[in-house]
Design a protein around this motif. Sequence first.
Motif, PDB file in Angstrom:
ATOM      1  N   LYS A 150     -11.046 -47.989  42.294  1.00 46.24           N
ATOM      2  CA  LYS A 150     -11.717 -49.256  41.977  1.00 46.24           C
ATOM      3  C   LYS A 150     -11.655 -50.201  43.182  1.00 46.24           C
ATOM      4  O   LYS A 150     -12.636 -50.874  43.514  1.00 46.24           O
ATOM      5  N   GLU A 154     -15.541 -49.774  43.872  1.00 49.09           N
ATOM      6  CA  GLU A 154     -16.112 -50.555  42.777  1.00 49.09           C
ATOM      7  C   GLU A 154     -16.078 -52.057  43.043  1.00 49.09           C
ATOM      8  O   GLU A 154     -17.066 -52.771  42.816  1.00 49.09           O
ATOM      9  N   ILE A 155     -14.947 -52.569  43.542  1.00 46.86           N
ATOM     10  CA  ILE A 155     -14.790 -54.017  43.691  1.00 46.86           C
ATOM     11  C   ILE A 155     -15.512 -54.579  44.921  1.00 46.86           C
ATOM     12  O   ILE A 155     -16.258 -55.568  44.801  1.00 46.86           O
ATOM     13  N   LEU A 495     -18.364 -46.439  40.581  1.00 51.13           N
ATOM     14  CA  LEU A 495     -17.685 -46.650  39.308  1.00 51.13           C
ATOM     15  C   LEU A 495     -16.473 -45.733  39.247  1.00 51.13           C
ATOM     16  O   LEU A 495     -16.590 -44.531  39.486  1.00 51.13           O
ATOM     17  N   ALA A 496     -15.320 -46.302  38.945  1.00 49.84           N
ATOM     18  CA  ALA A 496     -14.090 -45.514  38.805  1.00 49.84           C
ATOM     19  C   ALA A 496     -13.544 -45.707  37.398  1.00 49.84           C
ATOM     20  O   ALA A 496     -13.391 -46.846  36.934  1.00 49.84           O
ATOM     21  N   TYR A 543      -6.668 -54.516  33.162  1.00 52.01           N
ATOM     22  CA  TYR A 543      -7.046 -53.105  33.202  1.00 52.01           C
ATOM     23  C   TYR A 543      -6.090 -52.313  32.296  1.00 52.01           C
ATOM     24  O   TYR A 543      -5.205 -51.632  32.770  1.00 52.01           O
TER      25      TYR A 543
END
Length: 544
Positions: A150, A154-155, A495-496, A543
């Motif tokens: 992520k 992702e971030i 996407l993770a 999370y």
Amino acid sequence: MYKKKLIEVALPLDAINAASVREKSIRHGHPSTLHLWWARRPLAAARAVIWASLVDDPSSNLEEFPTEEAQRVERERLFRILEELVIWENSNNEEVLNKAKAEILKSTNGNPPPLLDPFAGGGIIPLEAQRLGLETHASDLNPIAVMINKAMIEIPPKFANQPPVNPEARGKLINEGWTGAKGLAEDVRYYGDWMKQEALKRIGHLYPTVKDEDGIERTVIALIWARTVKCPNPACGLEMPLANSFVLSSKRGNEAFVQPIISNRVAKYKVQMGKAAPNGPKIGRGSKFRCIRCGEIASENYIRAEAISKRLGQHLMGIVAEGDGRRIYLSPNKVHLEAAEVDKPVNYPDEKITYNPRDFRPPYYGLVTYDELFTSRQLHTLVFLKSLVSDAREKAIQDAISIGKNQGEAFEYGIALTVYLGFLIDKLVDYHSTLCTWHYSKELIRNTFCRQAVGITWDYAEGNPFSNSSGCIDNMLRWIMRNIANFPVEAKRGLAVQRDAQNGCGLRNVMISTDPPYYDNIAYADLSDYFYVWLRRTLKDHYP
């Protein structure tokens, strides 16, 4: 008709191998320095495999390359693109990447498939797929691996080309501006430094300075401790040190050692300069030591029994401080012995360590919960820094709102910062435990995971996170910042997710590229729990 891909026919292996080997010496900005993970693959190899798995071999296009000679010439052209692509300095070179992406588009009719790595681990394959312009999906069962992915794919794209929100950087430009994820990296630096300054105010007294021989105040880098056990000879009774060596420095011109002084069955330690170090008490391999007073041998079974019975002690043998261009070695003193005497904090990780003596040795010697791997002072520091992560997040959220972001945007940005500041705690945990040792030839602290397993350490180095040496907060922040600034953010977002690789991923017409696990060669789950017990306390609300 099926078209053969370049990887099925030929690759410039020498160039790929050379680039992969060179990566071992790359530190600044390399993903391996974002958060520890084991058995990472070279970026160069992953990039080459993905690209060559998508690009058609010339033999698949007989209309354009009808002869073997024409195919050879075209293949060599593709090789030149690949040879440029795998070079570390070209990781974010737009001209090189655009040439590579153009070949992918040509071979996939302008519609390359999404890539899935179901055993994503340290995230190298998903990261390189994203760098090549692919829609990227990463999954893993391990929560630490998921968060690493992520943080990499992702971030950063969510906050591409955005300026930082902290008040210090407002209106300030760097180079060509806040391109890529540089704004995010700058905020990680600012709020991480804010945490450091707050901690220094509140707990800086736990790490007092030391006076050198000229009476000058010096910042302490590390305290060198040795665990002790009572000599098995009842006529001796000495609290014998379990030290591998009495050498503190073997660096030419700055050699130093510990000289034990025994008086009335009590051992004290004095640091001296020079090469005349006495022989260390350790005997051969394993955990067998000789008493420095009577010469009696303490066997591994004896030491283990004493350790399990919680009868191990510890002695401070020496102090390492920052000098003028060199390390200074000083004898123990009362001030630093008293500074180490602090109570454990509340809410420290006391989870039980999985019993796996092959890969995680401490429980075999009676250290059965995670808090037992740290001094009370280390726990106090790490827990306090962890508590500041949520304060830094709230501070960032308010700063984001003050420059015009709405509540939702500001909150999402604050959570992103929380991930990287949580990684900061994990990186400190790696350098601030009783499993760290002093590297006397390089004059620095070895981290807990200097190999892909954890042994027991009998003499250890307790570092100062507020110094300017290995394991300090500033260094850990720099590693994280340089990574964030290097991540590809212009590509499609990644996407993770946490998922069992045996379950359906919901994707169709997907390219799978993965480095699957190889049974129990590395105990990923047991080793990563060392970080999980800390990161869970930081990220579980966001999370789960």
